[in-house]
Enzyme design. Structure first.
Site, short mmCIF file in Angstrom:
data_model
loop_
_atom_site.label_atom_id
_atom_site.label_comp_id
_atom_site.label_asym_id
_atom_site.label_seq_id
_atom_site.Cartn_x
_atom_site.Cartn_y
_atom_site.Cartn_z
N ARG A 147 22.01 70.46 1.47
CA ARG A 147 22.43 69.66 0.31
C ARG A 147 23.47 68.62 0.75
O ARG A 147 23.49 67.51 0.25
CB ARG A 147 23.00 70.58 -0.78
N ARG A 161 34.27 79.17 1.71
CA ARG A 161 33.86 79.37 0.30
C ARG A 161 33.22 80.74 0.13
O ARG A 161 33.43 81.41 -0.88
CB ARG A 161 32.87 78.27 -0.11
N ARG A 166 28.79 65.58 -1.42
CA ARG A 166 29.84 66.57 -1.70
C ARG A 166 30.57 66.93 -0.42
O ARG A 166 29.97 67.49 0.51
CB ARG A 166 29.22 67.83 -2.34
N ARG A 223 35.33 83.08 -11.89
CA ARG A 223 35.30 83.30 -10.45
C ARG A 223 36.43 84.21 -9.98
O ARG A 223 36.54 84.46 -8.79
CB ARG A 223 35.43 81.96 -9.74
N LYS A 242 22.82 78.70 -8.72
CA LYS A 242 23.36 78.72 -10.08
C LYS A 242 23.11 77.36 -10.77
O LYS A 242 22.60 77.33 -11.89
CB LYS A 242 24.87 79.01 -10.08
P1 B4P Z 1 23.09 75.76 -6.05
O1 B4P Z 1 23.01 77.14 -5.51
O2 B4P Z 1 22.43 75.50 -7.34
O3 B4P Z 1 24.64 75.46 -6.04
P2 B4P Z 1 25.74 76.29 -6.85
O4 B4P Z 1 25.72 77.74 -6.50
O5 B4P Z 1 25.62 75.95 -8.30
O6 B4P Z 1 27.03 75.57 -6.43
P3 B4P Z 1 28.38 75.97 -5.77
O7 B4P Z 1 28.78 77.38 -6.00
O8 B4P Z 1 28.30 75.47 -4.39
O9 B4P Z 1 29.39 74.99 -6.45
P4 B4P Z 1 30.29 74.90 -7.74
O10 B4P Z 1 30.01 73.55 -8.26
O11 B4P Z 1 30.17 76.03 -8.71
O12 B4P Z 1 22.47 74.80 -5.01
C1 B4P Z 1 22.66 74.90 -3.63
C2 B4P Z 1 21.49 74.29 -2.88
O13 B4P Z 1 20.46 75.27 -2.79
C3 B4P Z 1 20.87 73.07 -3.54
O14 B4P Z 1 20.62 72.10 -2.57
C4 B4P Z 1 19.57 73.59 -4.14
O15 B4P Z 1 18.56 72.62 -4.17
C5 B4P Z 1 19.21 74.71 -3.17
N1 B4P Z 1 18.42 75.78 -3.79
C6 B4P Z 1 18.62 76.32 -5.02
N2 B4P Z 1 17.71 77.31 -5.24
C7 B4P Z 1 16.93 77.39 -4.12
C8 B4P Z 1 15.82 78.22 -3.72
N3 B4P Z 1 15.31 79.16 -4.51
N4 B4P Z 1 15.29 78.03 -2.48
C9 B4P Z 1 15.80 77.08 -1.65
N5 B4P Z 1 16.84 76.26 -1.97
C10 B4P Z 1 17.40 76.41 -3.19
O16 B4P Z 1 31.79 75.01 -7.12
C11 B4P Z 1 32.29 74.10 -6.17
C12 B4P Z 1 33.78 74.36 -5.94
O17 B4P Z 1 34.53 74.10 -7.16
C13 B4P Z 1 34.21 75.76 -5.54
O18 B4P Z 1 34.09 75.98 -4.14
C14 B4P Z 1 35.69 75.79 -6.03
O19 B4P Z 1 36.56 75.15 -5.12
C15 B4P Z 1 35.65 74.98 -7.30
N6 B4P Z 1 35.46 75.82 -8.51
C16 B4P Z 1 34.37 75.77 -9.34
N7 B4P Z 1 34.51 76.66 -10.33
C17 B4P Z 1 35.70 77.30 -10.13
C18 B4P Z 1 36.38 78.35 -10.80
N8 B4P Z 1 35.86 78.93 -11.90
N9 B4P Z 1 37.58 78.78 -10.32
C19 B4P Z 1 38.12 78.20 -9.24
N10 B4P Z 1 37.53 77.21 -8.55
C20 B4P Z 1 36.32 76.75 -8.98
#
Ligand code: B4P
Length: 193
Positions: free
Chosen positions: A128, A146, A134, A89, A14
């Site tokens: 990551r 998670r 993180r 979420r 995302k």
């Molecule tokens: P991404 O996949 O981009 O990470 P993300 O989903 O955006 O992040 P995440 O869900 O973990 O965290 P968030 O900040 O929303 O990247 C992951 C890795 O994969 C990276 O290293 C990237 O380089 C790699 N990658 C990406 N695409 C790839 C591909 N095609 N091939 C290979 N590798 C690839 O949330 C963090 C925390 O915040 C949650 O756990 C929760 O506690 C809290 N939170 C956030 N929003 C909330 C909400 N609305 N309600 C309640 N809690 C919330």
């Protein structure tokens, strides 16, 4: 306005795809994860409270994130559209979002749901965690929590938008550029220019 939800489990890409989409379509990026991490860095009361949940792989309470999104929407009255990343979420968050957008005579136009297998998610997040600083990406048990939170509380959000035929599922494994192209195709098929 054209409003997008980028949806998917933790590590599904995302954040990665959001950066590219906001550039291409000039949307305002609203990532609740980023907003919460800023609060933590600034050591605000909200940040200190949120950190307890995030470090354990749990969702932060709805009232906190809904309040953050409300102020972010209100402070961008001239937006072309929003890209919601990591929000909503929970079903309660999606209902609050629909109401907030309706107050501005707007709505969600599309939910793009990235599909990635569990082992791939865990591998990406552990990888990551080696460099991101993180705390929620370091321990496999926290990452698994998670994913369980996602399955129990977040996956039902797709049902909320499926009823109104807004959900498009996209394969989230493979090259970042190929996934980006698939997302753009779906947006362009629906975007009112
Ligand atoms: P991404 O996949 O981009 O990470 P993300 O989903 O955006 O992040 P995440 O869900 O973990 O965290 P968030 O900040 O929303 O990247 C992951 C890795 O994969 C990276 O290293 C990237 O380089 C790699 N990658 C990406 N695409 C790839 C591909 N095609 N091939 C290979 N590798 C690839 O949330 C963090 C925390 O915040 C949650 O756990 C929760 O506690 C809290 N939170 C956030 N929003 C909330 C909400 N609305 N309600 C309640 N809690 C919330």
């Amino acid at each position: 306005m054209f409003n997008i939800i980028l949806f998917g489990p933790p590590g599904s890409g995302k954040g990665t795809q959001s950066e590219k989409l906001i550039d291409k379509y000039a949307l305002i990026h609203l990532s609740t994860g980023n907003l919460l991490r800023e609060e933590i860095v600034n050591q605000t009361r909200l940040g200190l409270e949120a950190k307890k949940y995030m470090d354990n792989g749990q969702l932060v309470p709805d009232s906190v994130v809904i309040g953050m999104i409300r102020s972010a929407i209100l402070s961008n009255p001239d937006a072309n559209g929003f890209l919601f990343d990591g929000f909503p979420r929970t079903v309660a968050q999606s209902e609050a979002l629909d109401e907030l957008l309706a107050e501005n005579r707007s709505e969600i136009n599309i939910m793009l749901a990235l599909q990635v297998g569990e082992e791939e998610l865990i591998g990406r997040l552990l990888n990551r965690g080696k460099t991101s600083g993180r705390s929620d990406d370091v321990k496999e048990e926290v990452i698994r929590s998670r994913i369980i939170e996602y399955e129990n509380k977040t996956a039902p959000v797709a049902g909320h938008y499926e009823i109104v035929e807004k959900v498009v599922r996209i394969k989230g494994e493979g090259e970042v550029e190929d996934i980006f192209d698939s997302l753009c195709r779906e947006i362009e098929a629906r975007r009112i220019l």
